[in-house]
Design a protein around this motif. Structure first.
Motif: not given
Length: 413
Positions: A277-282
């Motif tokens: 999720v963190t990578e997607l949101m970045a």
């Protein structure tokens, strides 16, 4: 998922609201047997119900034993929580039909990892006088009348409430007591709207056995862009049943969620972990126009509810509509989905392009259609139509597009 504890994951996903536990961390150190209840008031769940189901999946991932209660008895009464007026009562046949459909949906989401019970199995043998003596006697009218959803209905300007709906909370309280006594279940997990009804069970267990049971609730999911309860589209409720909300419309609903809320929805409605999720949101924040977060959300939720094959089909169909994949390379199933969802016309011999554009509903008149064609606003199979060129349709299915978001399928025999 990472090495988060159950309480940490519940907190990260946004599943922590009210609880009778001293601390949510008690879930990491104490042994509980849980139950989660759903009434078969319809033959399908909505995306609002899906949020609670995803909370249940979080408990399952951490090895918790969960019983799913299908309310065959409570479904015949109707839960008054959150309702401004009396529900229409369902027949036993309607409830039976709805139960089968709801159970099938939960099996799709959970597999065979939950124990399913039906409260009709024990309530059909409970007599009225027995229930009044053994259950009703343990409830005081004063706190019941003070509950918001009851006070609003029976107060000034309210629509009133029948004794049938008023008794719902006692029936749900007895459910918890029965499961506590027969199955050792000591924790009910629920949505925030069921907090009061769930406390009825905690109180009944304490009064009848002198022992302790608990409730854990998740918050209501709010659309940050509108401030309203999440779960509806312009057409109304978004259902998990493909016959009520098609797989295509279901996917589009998630694809179109607002930028402000998409990060929360990835945590709530998918099983993607913190790192993913963190990578997607970045990626999303680096280029919001690419809508990477919405695309991942739509695919993951559709895969959970409708299976990977359907999710792949609708992902490819959507990518094709917006020029990311070649329409002419679509397979039979993708074309069938498009024909079901978009205006569909069979081109007649000698019919001009402008006439077809009107027949497909992409223009109001031949004059307007001609103006769109001249302005370069019409495309066929991904290519803008040059007004000076010959008839643009190939034999078979063709994708007709006006502007960015208006589509139709044209069959050329």
């Amino acid at each position: 998922m990472s090495n988060m504890t159950l309480s940490e994951e519940l907190q990260w996903r946004g599943f922590v609201n009210q609880t009778t536990l001293k601390s949510v961390k008690d879930l990491d150190t104490q042994a509980f047997r849980l139950y989660f209840g759903v009434d078969p008031s319809s033959d399908s769940m909505t995306v609002g119900n899906l949020a609670s189901a995803m909370m249940v999946k979080t408990f399952l991932r951490h090895g918790q034993h969960i019983t799913l209660l299908i309310g065959g008895a409570t479904g015949m009464i109707g839960d008054p929580s959150g309702k401004d007026a009396e529900r229409n009562l369902l027949t036993l046949d309607q409830v039976s039909h709805n139960k089968r459909a709801i159970i099938a949906q939960y099996h799709q989401l959970f597999g065979q990892r939950v124990h399913i019970v039906d409260n009709y199995d024990w309530f059909r043998n409970v007599g009225f006088l027995e229930f009044l003596r053994d259950v009703g006697k343990h409830f005081s009218m004063t706190p019941l009348l003070q509950r918001d959803y009851i006070a609003n209905r029976i107060g000034e300007g309210g629509s009133g409430m029948s004794y049938t709906e008023f008794s719902y909370t006692l029936i749900q309280g007895y459910d918890f007591y029965h499961l506590f006594k027969e199955h050792g279940i000591n924790l009910q997990i629920c949505g925030s709207d069921q907090w009061g009804n769930s406390l009825s069970g905690v109180e009944l267990i304490r009064r009848k056995t002198g022992q302790e049971a608990h409730v854990y609730s998740m918050p209501l999911i709010i659309n940050k862009a509108t401030g309203k309860k999440f779960g509806k589209s312009e057409d109304g409720a978004v259902w998990l049943d493909a016959d009520k909300t098609s797989v295509y419309k279901f996917y589009q609903f998630w694809l179109n969620v607002d930028d402000e809320s998409v990060g929360d929805y990835l945590k709530i409605f998918t099983e993607l972990g913190e790192k993913e999720v963190t990578e997607l949101m970045a990626r999303f924040h680096a280029d919001r126009g690419a809508r990477a977060a919405q695309k991942a959300l739509a695919y993951e939720v559709t895969k959970l509810v409708h299976g990977q094959k359907r999710a792949e089909i609708v992902r490819r169909v959507t990518a094709t509509l917006f020029g990311e994949e070649d329409f002419l390379k679509l397979g039979r199933k993708e074309l069938e989905m498009l024909k079901d969802e978009l205006p569909y016309e069979v081109a007649k011999n000698g019919q001009g392009l402008a006439s077809i554009v009107v027949a497909c509903g992409l223009a109001k008149s031949i004059t307007e259609a001609s103006r769109f064609i001249a302005a370069g606003a019409i495309a066929v199979n991904g290519n803008k139509v040059d007004p000076s060129e010959e008839y643009p349709f190939r034999r078979g299915a063709n994708l007709l597009k006006r502007g960015k978001n208006n589509f139709a399928i044209v069959e050329q025999k």
